[in-house]
Scaffold this active site. Sequence first.
Site, PDB file in Angstrom:
ATOM      1  N   CYS A  16      13.609  10.500   7.392  1.00  0.00           N
ATOM      2  CA  CYS A  16      13.350  10.092   8.782  1.00  0.00           C
ATOM      3  C   CYS A  16      14.568  10.338   9.663  1.00  0.00           C
ATOM      4  CB  CYS A  16      12.938   8.628   8.825  1.00  0.00           C
ATOM      5  SG  CYS A  16      14.104   7.539   7.999  1.00  0.00           S
ATOM      6  N   GLU A  42       8.650   1.218  11.259  1.00  0.00           N
ATOM      7  CA  GLU A  42       9.802   2.133  11.155  1.00  0.00           C
ATOM      8  C   GLU A  42       9.183   3.518  11.120  1.00  0.00           C
ATOM      9  OE1 GLU A  42      12.718   0.832  11.352  1.00  0.00           O
ATOM     10  OE2 GLU A  42      12.048  -1.227  11.048  1.00  0.00           O
ATOM     11  N   GLU A  45       8.916  16.197  14.993  1.00  0.00           N
ATOM     12  CA  GLU A  45       9.481  15.961  13.661  1.00  0.00           C
ATOM     13  C   GLU A  45       8.832  16.927  12.676  1.00  0.00           C
ATOM     14  OE1 GLU A  45       8.412  12.303  11.601  1.00  0.00           O
ATOM     15  OE2 GLU A  45      10.501  12.059  11.053  1.00  0.00           O
ATOM     16  N   LYS A  59       0.862  -1.184   0.000  1.00  0.00           N
ATOM     17  CA  LYS A  59       0.000   0.000   0.000  1.00  0.00           C
ATOM     18  C   LYS A  59       0.905   1.243   0.000  1.00  0.00           C
ATOM     19  CE  LYS A  59      -2.673   3.340   1.624  1.00  0.00           C
ATOM     20  NZ  LYS A  59      -1.606   4.357   1.540  1.00  0.00           N
TER      21      LYS A  59
END
Length: 497
Positions: free
Chosen positions: A302, A267, A401, A191
Amino acid sequence: MSMPSRADWEHRAQHLTIEGRAFIHGQYVPAAEGATFECRSPIDSRLLAHVASCTAADADRAVLDARTTFESGVWSQLAPARRKTVLLRLAELVDIHREELALLETLDMGKPIRDALRVDLPAAANCLRWCAEAVDKLYDEVAPTGPDQLGLVTREAVGVVAAIVPWNFPLLMACWKLGPALATGNSVILKPSEKSPLTALRLAALAVEAGLPAGVLNVLPGYGHTVGKALALHMDVDTLVFTGSTRTARQLMIHAGESNLKRVWSEAGGKSPNIVCADAPDLRAAARAAAGAICFNQGEVCTAGSRLLVEASIKEPFMALLLEAIRAWQPGHPLDPATNVGALVDRQQLDTVLGYIEAGHAEGAQLRCGGRRIMEEGGGFFVEPTVFDGVSNAMKIAREEIFGPVLSVITFDDLDEAIRIANDSPYGLAAALWTADLSKAHRGARALRAGSVWINQYDGGDMSAPFGGFKQSGNGRDKSLHAFDKYTEIKATWIKL
Ligand code: NAD
């Protein structure tokens, strides 16, 4: 490798055939309910494709197909060496089609074409190749039994894997899942993110061309959380592997608990500290790396080095080096081979990043460069690399973040304080430390609570080492043989002799 010019890429873009339908049992098909969503380029808002908006009905169909294929043994029961051959061919096809795939990636998510071509594509092919090469060199175990028993410890494919991936390295993140999942014999439903579904859809056809049996890899694009949620709640998905935000990872674990206890491997996000001590071996190299750590891929990484911790005694000279290094990173047209900072993925991400820049101002951080949206007239979402100085680790821009080119500079007085600040975060994905003192380097590396630690560099690593996070940056690991743990169950078989 010579790089086509911007005019060449523009020309190719105009003649590109883009597939937006889902891919089930070896064929492109519309979503069950027929709905589509618009996939637009963040470079100039041009319409790229109408993409299938899959729902629970598509998830049911794709999972049933994946299960049937898995049970048939057409892939799961092939000798590892034969699966290797197919995956090596797939890696070769990714290489052969690298310019087409790189162009799709750049148009879809805005990254510079030179990075798509020289970073994402080779890394994706290499990941498939590495996993393929590994799988026929793995042995199982024989337990140390007495003479009247034989104890076998074997690994088996888990069965049906759902892989939900993000938009920042669309093809590469997909391959980090597909490489080990397919090598170990699973059937996979991929996906992709609604913000960047195109290369995953193209890869599916290449996989069939490489010899992957129909039904082993199904791809379901979808808008929002609809189809991802359906997969996460599905009673016949054995394992869910995810790369994306910590917020979504949390939700997926809830869905697993609410359904069949499928294994969930995530993750997730990061807020990685990059610590520069006064005794760093080369401050100019550290400054260059710090600039790259927040500007590469527009900061949509990331492991972006988004908290720069600088020892107070070298703060101002280091800031001068940093600001000079940042000037080498300026947004440009992503199809221009000279561009090293592209467009943010969409308006939502642009607004998020601009919102954090506002928050930095509001909390009293000092803007040292950047801070504005630029090139707006072309309809794209470009933001200048931005550096805030005088940041405290309690500020929002140091805690959350941002996923954009916004750097927070924090000072410290000694290594203990640096480690304390570095570890004072809900995240633990990566950390870097610059020092010429061997003991400090080892002490720091041990003390840093992060899945990857880099000494005197930023962002080292290859397929041979695991990649993943401590704390709320996730669980499990991608890359290396450790990644195979996610895709296999361990079985103990006892034979009475
Ligand atoms: P996201 O969590 O918004 O979306 C990731 C994927 O999950 C997409 O495919 C999305 O459609 C899907 N999704 C979103 N909500 C869902 C829900 N409720 N149920 C099911 N599926 C859902 O993340 P993103 O914005 O696509 O990606 C950026 C994030 O990814 C950042 O936090 C970044 O740090 C992280 N990331 C982590 C790594 C790593 O290896 N640790 C690598 C790349 C990106």
